[in-house]
Scaffold this motif. Sequence first.
Motif, PDB file in Angstrom:
ATOM      1  N   GLN A   7      10.225  32.495  -7.809  1.00 46.05           N
ATOM      2  CA  GLN A   7       9.094  31.861  -7.131  1.00 46.05           C
ATOM      3  C   GLN A   7       7.973  32.877  -6.952  1.00 46.05           C
ATOM      4  OE1 GLN A   7      10.055  29.828  -3.414  1.00 46.05           O
ATOM      5  NE2 GLN A   7       8.128  30.491  -2.498  1.00 46.05           N
ATOM      6  N   GLU A   8       6.751  32.411  -7.066  1.00 45.17           N
ATOM      7  CA  GLU A   8       5.578  33.205  -6.719  1.00 45.17           C
ATOM      8  C   GLU A   8       4.805  32.473  -5.637  1.00 45.17           C
ATOM      9  OE1 GLU A   8       3.159  34.647  -9.917  1.00 45.17           O
ATOM     10  OE2 GLU A   8       4.864  34.705 -11.297  1.00 45.17           O
ATOM     11  N   GLY A   9       4.219  33.220  -4.714  1.00 47.82           N
ATOM     12  CA  GLY A   9       3.517  32.618  -3.595  1.00 47.82           C
ATOM     13  C   GLY A   9       4.480  32.265  -2.473  1.00 47.82           C
TER      14      GLY A   9
ATOM     15  N   VAL B  62       8.683  20.181  -0.993  1.00 42.63           N
ATOM     16  CA  VAL B  62       7.838  21.360  -1.208  1.00 42.63           C
ATOM     17  C   VAL B  62       6.416  20.937  -1.550  1.00 42.63           C
ATOM     18  CG1 VAL B  62       7.451  23.357  -2.714  1.00 42.63           C
ATOM     19  CG2 VAL B  62       9.766  22.845  -1.889  1.00 42.63           C
ATOM     20  N   PHE B  63       6.276  19.972  -2.462  1.00 46.95           N
ATOM     21  CA  PHE B  63       4.952  19.535  -2.893  1.00 46.95           C
ATOM     22  C   PHE B  63       4.171  18.896  -1.751  1.00 46.95           C
ATOM     23  CE2 PHE B  63       2.139  16.384  -4.994  1.00 46.95           C
ATOM     24  CZ  PHE B  63       1.374  17.256  -5.752  1.00 46.95           C
ATOM     25  N   ARG B  64       4.871  18.177  -0.875  1.00 47.79           N
ATOM     26  CA  ARG B  64       4.192  17.531   0.248  1.00 47.79           C
ATOM     27  C   ARG B  64       3.982  18.467   1.424  1.00 47.79           C
ATOM     28  NH1 ARG B  64       7.992  13.493  -1.234  1.00 47.79           N
ATOM     29  NH2 ARG B  64       9.290  14.058   0.552  1.00 47.79           N
ATOM     30  N   GLY B  65       4.471  19.694   1.342  1.00 46.98           N
ATOM     31  CA  GLY B  65       4.308  20.655   2.429  1.00 46.98           C
ATOM     32  C   GLY B  65       5.198  20.366   3.616  1.00 46.98           C
ATOM     33  N   GLU B  66       6.404  19.820   3.371  1.00 42.60           N
ATOM     34  CA  GLU B  66       7.289  19.398   4.451  1.00 42.60           C
ATOM     35  C   GLU B  66       8.478  20.331   4.676  1.00 42.60           C
ATOM     36  OE1 GLU B  66       8.354  15.354   3.685  1.00 42.60           O
ATOM     37  OE2 GLU B  66       6.277  14.640   3.732  1.00 42.60           O
TER      38      GLU B  66
ATOM     39  N   LEU C  18       1.882  28.097  -4.214  1.00 42.13           N
ATOM     40  CA  LEU C  18       3.127  28.680  -4.691  1.00 42.13           C
ATOM     41  C   LEU C  18       3.549  28.040  -6.001  1.00 42.13           C
ATOM     42  CD1 LEU C  18       6.274  27.403  -2.749  1.00 42.13           C
ATOM     43  CD2 LEU C  18       4.098  26.221  -2.715  1.00 42.13           C
ATOM     44  N   LYS C  19       4.276  28.828  -6.774  1.00 44.50           N
ATOM     45  CA  LYS C  19       4.868  28.371  -8.035  1.00 44.50           C
ATOM     46  C   LYS C  19       6.346  28.139  -7.771  1.00 44.50           C
ATOM     47  CE  LYS C  19       5.535  31.309 -11.478  1.00 44.50           C
ATOM     48  NZ  LYS C  19       5.245  32.217 -12.606  1.00 44.50           N
TER      49      LYS C  19
ATOM     50  N   TRP D 102       1.451  25.154 -10.305  1.00 47.81           N
ATOM     51  CA  TRP D 102       1.380  25.651  -8.929  1.00 47.81           C
ATOM     52  C   TRP D 102       1.077  24.493  -7.984  1.00 47.81           C
ATOM     53  CZ3 TRP D 102       1.092  30.797  -6.778  1.00 47.81           C
ATOM     54  CH2 TRP D 102       1.363  31.809  -7.693  1.00 47.81           C
ATOM     55  N   THR D 103       1.751  24.485  -6.834  1.00 47.92           N
ATOM     56  CA  THR D 103       1.328  23.632  -5.732  1.00 47.92           C
ATOM     57  C   THR D 103       0.247  24.399  -4.979  1.00 47.92           C
ATOM     58  OG1 THR D 103       3.450  22.492  -5.519  1.00 47.92           O
ATOM     59  CG2 THR D 103       2.025  22.529  -3.577  1.00 47.92           C
ATOM     60  N   VAL D 104      -0.984  23.925  -5.077  1.00 47.78           N
ATOM     61  CA  VAL D 104      -2.124  24.629  -4.509  1.00 47.78           C
ATOM     62  C   VAL D 104      -2.181  24.441  -2.992  1.00 47.78           C
ATOM     63  CG1 VAL D 104      -4.632  24.873  -4.588  1.00 47.78           C
ATOM     64  CG2 VAL D 104      -3.369  24.316  -6.668  1.00 47.78           C
ATOM     65  N   ARG D 105      -1.946  23.234  -2.587  1.00 51.53           N
ATOM     66  CA  ARG D 105      -1.862  22.876  -1.168  1.00 51.53           C
ATOM     67  C   ARG D 105      -1.023  21.604  -1.100  1.00 51.53           C
ATOM     68  NH1 ARG D 105      -6.889  21.737  -3.041  1.00 51.53           N
ATOM     69  NH2 ARG D 105      -7.562  19.545  -2.968  1.00 51.53           N
ATOM     70  N   PRO D 106      -0.545  21.214   0.077  1.00 52.65           N
ATOM     71  CA  PRO D 106       0.300  20.022   0.155  1.00 52.65           C
ATOM     72  C   PRO D 106      -0.324  18.808  -0.519  1.00 52.65           C
ATOM     73  CG  PRO D 106       0.375  21.191   2.229  1.00 52.65           C
ATOM     74  CD  PRO D 106      -0.643  21.885   1.385  1.00 52.65           C
ATOM     75  N   GLY D 107       0.427  18.249  -1.484  1.00 52.90           N
ATOM     76  CA  GLY D 107      -0.030  17.058  -2.183  1.00 52.90           C
ATOM     77  C   GLY D 107      -0.955  17.294  -3.356  1.00 52.90           C
ATOM     78  N   CYS D 108      -1.176  18.551  -3.722  1.00 58.50           N
ATOM     79  CA  CYS D 108      -2.109  18.858  -4.811  1.00 58.50           C
ATOM     80  C   CYS D 108      -1.557  20.003  -5.655  1.00 58.50           C
ATOM     81  CB  CYS D 108      -3.480  19.228  -4.257  1.00 58.50           C
ATOM     82  SG  CYS D 108      -4.704  19.626  -5.532  1.00 58.50           S
ATOM     83  N   GLY D 109      -1.471  19.775  -6.967  1.00 59.04           N
ATOM     84  CA  GLY D 109      -0.983  20.812  -7.863  1.00 59.04           C
ATOM     85  C   GLY D 109      -1.902  20.981  -9.058  1.00 59.04           C
ATOM     86  N   GLU D 110      -1.765  22.121  -9.736  1.00 61.56           N
ATOM     87  CA  GLU D 110      -2.576  22.372 -10.918  1.00 61.56           C
ATOM     88  C   GLU D 110      -1.862  23.344 -11.840  1.00 61.56           C
ATOM     89  OE1 GLU D 110      -6.171  23.960  -9.236  1.00 61.56           O
ATOM     90  OE2 GLU D 110      -5.462  26.049  -9.396  1.00 61.56           O
ATOM     91  N   LEU D 111      -2.282  23.355 -13.098  1.00 60.00           N
ATOM     92  CA  LEU D 111      -1.770  24.322 -14.070  1.00 60.00           C
ATOM     93  C   LEU D 111      -2.665  25.552 -14.053  1.00 60.00           C
ATOM     94  CD1 LEU D 111      -0.935  21.964 -17.075  1.00 60.00           C
ATOM     95  CD2 LEU D 111       0.571  22.751 -15.226  1.00 60.00           C
ATOM     96  N   ARG D 112      -2.010  26.722 -13.950  1.00 65.48           N
ATOM     97  CA  ARG D 112      -2.743  27.979 -13.901  1.00 65.48           C
ATOM     98  C   ARG D 112      -2.225  28.916 -14.990  1.00 65.48           C
ATOM     99  NH1 ARG D 112      -3.039  29.859  -7.524  1.00 65.48           N
ATOM    100  NH2 ARG D 112      -4.460  28.210  -6.786  1.00 65.48           N
ATOM    101  N   PRO D 113      -3.102  29.789 -15.532  1.00 66.90           N
ATOM    102  CA  PRO D 113      -2.625  30.793 -16.486  1.00 66.90           C
ATOM    103  C   PRO D 113      -1.565  31.696 -15.851  1.00 66.90           C
ATOM    104  CG  PRO D 113      -5.022  30.647 -16.510  1.00 66.90           C
ATOM    105  CD  PRO D 113      -4.563  29.835 -15.339  1.00 66.90           C
TER     106      PRO D 113
END
Length: 332
Positions: A66-68, A48-52, A74-75, A9-20
């Motif tokens: 896509q989710e979110g 997308v990852f940079r929020g642009e 968003l995924k 998931w891209t949690v916020r621009p420039g930051c991602g994490e693995l989620r269940p």
Amino acid sequence: MSAPNLAFWTVRPGCGELRPAPLPPPGAGEVLVRNLYGAVSRGTEGLVFRGEVPESEYQRMRAPFQEGDFPGPLKYGYIGVGVVEDGVGDAAAALRGRTVFCLHPHQQRYVVPADAVVPLPEGVPAARAVLAANLETAINACWDGAPAVGDRVAVVGAGVLGSLVAWLCARIPGVELELIDTDPGRARLAEALGLVHRLPDQARGDCDLVFHASGNPAGLVRALELAGQDATVMEMSWYGRRSAELPLGAAFHARRLRLQSSQVGRLPPQRSPRWDYRRRMELALALLVDPRMDALISGETDFTELPALMQRLADAPAGALCERIRYDGPTP
């Protein structure tokens, strides 16, 4: 206790994490897919990852499954090659054990309708099939640009997309093609694909058709300079919120140049009566039987390292090659 099924998931621009990611059992007409490989589409997924992504494009830019919502969390993603482990119904059950491509976000296992997956043709390895989405985009661009026998064609930008467009065009009899990039090292890539590389100031002008895929507005300026009288420049780069300043004065009008966009989300009107998205994807996968395509894959990263990889790719130069994502151990 089994490990959780994970998705990026891209949690916020420039930051991602693995989620269940909850994994329901497949229902009627659905298949369960275990991913083997994926890849990051650097241009679009980087934006997308940079929020642009511009707010006006939030709906058009939604990916399948896509989710979110934009800008996040968003995924997102649309390159997955996996094995069908289970399915319900005759069509789904017939796919059990097959290696398939799916336009799905980055996730270890997922359940989708059976018609959302496309089996790989014989002779196309799963590790190479991650190029299918980019090749599908390149096919659409060639349909839009319509290169013809004997044309002089330039492709500006020797990233994955530009290189695939060049490779397709070079297969047309009589086409004189140059793959143009500011990186002298791309000469090795061009040679591996059977193409001719030129630096921008070495490129031959008076082209019948020019494709731009560098992701840099300066590349588009050079593409316009290389176009001949009454020629077409196909713009394949998408800048998100950025603007591109172009020299549309001087001789632009007198030379009657055409600047046309190409985007994979729509089939060209002249193709849509006979083609659909699945047929186009089947064509892309079939073309990947050529082992020379492996030259477009620059490395491989384990899925568990995807958050760190996305941060590195966000800062990578436009036109970088494909970084494959591995889900199950190192590639043989």
